[in-house]
Design a protein around this motif. Structure first.
Motif, PDB file in Angstrom:
ATOM      1  N   ILE A 113      23.807  40.827  52.859  1.00 54.10           N
ATOM      2  CA  ILE A 113      24.400  41.444  54.114  1.00 54.10           C
ATOM      3  C   ILE A 113      23.605  42.816  54.496  1.00 54.10           C
ATOM      4  O   ILE A 113      23.411  42.577  55.720  1.00 54.10           O
ATOM      5  N   GLN A 114      23.046  43.513  53.437  1.00 54.92           N
ATOM      6  CA  GLN A 114      22.066  44.434  53.931  1.00 54.92           C
ATOM      7  C   GLN A 114      21.064  43.968  54.690  1.00 54.92           C
ATOM      8  O   GLN A 114      20.429  44.659  55.725  1.00 54.92           O
ATOM      9  N   GLN A 116      20.499  41.025  56.041  1.00 55.09           N
ATOM     10  CA  GLN A 116      21.040  40.476  57.306  1.00 55.09           C
ATOM     11  C   GLN A 116      21.335  41.586  58.437  1.00 55.09           C
ATOM     12  O   GLN A 116      20.948  41.642  59.466  1.00 55.09           O
ATOM     13  N   LYS A 117      21.895  42.745  57.973  1.00 53.82           N
ATOM     14  CA  LYS A 117      22.041  43.766  58.770  1.00 53.82           C
ATOM     15  C   LYS A 117      20.931  44.690  59.342  1.00 53.82           C
ATOM     16  O   LYS A 117      20.783  44.743  60.540  1.00 53.82           O
ATOM     17  N   ALA A 120      19.320  42.126  61.812  1.00 46.68           N
ATOM     18  CA  ALA A 120      19.995  42.116  63.069  1.00 46.68           C
ATOM     19  C   ALA A 120      19.675  43.331  63.815  1.00 46.68           C
ATOM     20  O   ALA A 120      19.501  43.573  65.044  1.00 46.68           O
ATOM     21  N   LEU A 121      19.540  44.673  63.176  1.00 43.81           N
ATOM     22  CA  LEU A 121      19.289  45.983  63.821  1.00 43.81           C
ATOM     23  C   LEU A 121      17.773  45.792  64.243  1.00 43.81           C
ATOM     24  O   LEU A 121      17.686  46.442  65.353  1.00 43.81           O
TER      25      LEU A 121
END
Length: 164
Positions: A113-114, A116-117, A120-121
């Motif tokens: 998740i981190q 992918q986050k 994405a950022l």
């Protein structure tokens, strides 16, 4: 009354017949009869001693049987205790393994998740940068449409760099 007082002749012949039968019995039958009686007595004594011996052995066997039964009960309880301890340890190990696997999966999921986050950022920042450059380019093209505007802008940037 003749029957109650026997005559001397009858008495003598009866006595002779009795003594004759007695001597014949003594010579031929008395020893085998005594031998048979002593053998029977010995057989009975042997049977009694054998019965007592068997009774004693049965008592010993019964005591051994009770001892073996007690030992078997003890071994059974020990085996049940060991089985229970083994099952508890297996259950606890399975719980620990499950918790470890679950924690690892949660940690990996959080890392994904981190990642992918962050991806994405980064993508959003790149898009914003691209848009900002595109917008700035369009604004600059519009504002610097003439060569005079262009040279004024370059001199302003040069002064700005000198100040910093």
């Amino acid at each position: 009354m003749d029957l109650l007082t026997p005559e001397l002749g009858l008495f003598v012949w009866t006595l002779i017949a009795f003594l004759f039968v007695f001597f014949i019995l003594k010579k031929f039958a008395w020893k085998p009869i005594l031998k048979m009686l002593t053998e029977r007595e010995a057989g009975i004594a042997d049977a009694i001693s054998a019965a007592e011996r068997v009774k004693k052995e049965m008592g010993q066997m019964q005591a051994e049987n009770e001892k073996l039964m007690a030992q078997a009960r003890e071994e059974r309880s020990q085996m049940l205790k060991e089985a229970k301890e083994t099952s508890n340890s297996i259950i606890n190990k399975a719980k620990e393994d499950t918790q470890a696997i679950t924690s690892k999966m949660i940690e990996e999921a959080q890392q994904q998740i981190q990642q992918q986050k962050m991806a994405a950022l980064t993508e959003v920042k790149n898009e914003i940068g691209t848009l900002a450059v595109s917008v700035a380019e369009k604004i600059l093209r519009k504002q610097l449409a003439t060569a005079d505007d262009h040279s004024n802008y370059v001199s302003m940037l040069a002064e700005d760099i000198k100040m910093n």
